[in-house]
Write an enzyme that holds these catalytic residues in place. Structure first.
Site, PDB file in Angstrom:
ATOM      1  N   GLU A 237     -16.201   4.696  -6.805  1.00 45.75           N
ATOM      2  CA  GLU A 237     -15.415   3.552  -7.290  1.00 45.75           C
ATOM      3  C   GLU A 237     -16.351   2.370  -7.540  1.00 45.75           C
ATOM      4  O   GLU A 237     -16.579   1.560  -6.645  1.00 45.75           O
ATOM      5  CB  GLU A 237     -14.345   3.146  -6.258  1.00 45.75           C
ATOM      6  CG  GLU A 237     -13.226   4.163  -6.101  1.00 45.75           C
ATOM      7  CD  GLU A 237     -12.027   3.624  -5.311  1.00 45.75           C
ATOM      8  OE1 GLU A 237     -12.107   2.510  -4.753  1.00 45.75           O
ATOM      9  OE2 GLU A 237     -11.011   4.343  -5.264  1.00 45.75           O
TER      10      GLU A 237
ATOM     11  N   GLN B 219       0.841  -1.202   0.000  1.00 43.33           N
ATOM     12  CA  GLN B 219       0.000   0.000   0.000  1.00 43.33           C
ATOM     13  C   GLN B 219       0.876   1.253   0.000  1.00 43.33           C
ATOM     14  O   GLN B 219       0.593   2.231  -0.682  1.00 43.33           O
ATOM     15  CB  GLN B 219      -0.906  -0.005   1.250  1.00 43.33           C
ATOM     16  CG  GLN B 219      -1.934   1.130   1.291  1.00 43.33           C
ATOM     17  CD  GLN B 219      -3.133   0.871   0.395  1.00 43.33           C
ATOM     18  OE1 GLN B 219      -3.418  -0.279   0.060  1.00 43.33           O
ATOM     19  NE2 GLN B 219      -3.815   1.918  -0.004  1.00 43.33           N
TER      20      GLN B 219
END
Ligand code: ZN
Length: 190
Positions: free
Chosen positions: A156, A63
């Site tokens: 999204e 990440q």
């Protein structure tokens, strides 16, 4: 399963350690999320809908790589780090603040999707199928259109969060974000 809220204000709890399970294609998810994802992919396939997971569990280090790559890109265009990080955080969570780091979220597209994912995914039969069925498998569309001011994340259509079928059914029926649902849940303690 205890419902946990993960967003820019709520990091993954320190004692949370996902029991990861492989879902194929080099991806893994928390065990319950993984079993449900496999069942969902099979159910969709039986109806001629080919779902493709293109991101699932991500380690904190991975990440961090994604986050840094994006901030670097903005800074290369002349932005300050603060501004670059702020813009990045609208689509890529800060490491430790992503549902992907908890193994509870998956990004899904269609098998024949070409190139980078975009909002256009909402025009596919795969998205229509997910809209109708994901909640039955415990998944919710986590960052809906028009709720950006609540989630803090852009729309999204590809990002699905596992919350279990009971909660997913309620969230779907009520048309809420997880933030709103958890607030309501605390209020009525049901
Ligand atoms: Zn995602």
């Amino acid at each position: 399963m205890k419902l946990i809220l993960i967003n820019k204000d709520n990091p993954i709890p320190e004692n949370y350690c996902p029991n990861l399970m492989d879902i194929g294609g080099g991806y893994s998810l928390e065990k319950n999320a993984a079993l449900s994802m496999k069942a969902m992919i099979c159910a969709a396939a039986a109806e001629g809908i080919c779902l493709r997971v293109f991101s699932a569990y991500r380690s904190i280090a991975y990440q961090k790589g994604l986050f840094d790559e994006s901030t670097d890109k903005y800074m290369f265009r002349g932005m300050s780090y603060e501004k670059a990080a702020e813009l990045t955080a609208q689509s890529i969570a800060v490491p430790g603040y992503s549902e992907h780091n908890a193994g509870l979220a998956a990004d899904i597209s269609s098998m024949d999707w070409q190139g980078d994912i975009s909002e256009e995914f909402e025009n596919t039969p795969e998205f229509a199928w997910l809209q109708k069925n994901a909640h039955r498998f415990g998944y919710i569309l986590r960052y809906p259109k028009g709720k950006e001011h609540i989630t803090g994340i852009i729309y999204e259509p590809w990002h699905y969060r596992y919350v279990g079928a009971k909660h997913a059914g309620c969230i779907n029926r009520l048309g809420l974000t997880l933030e709103e649902y958890m607030q309501m849940h605390r209020a009525c303690s049901c």
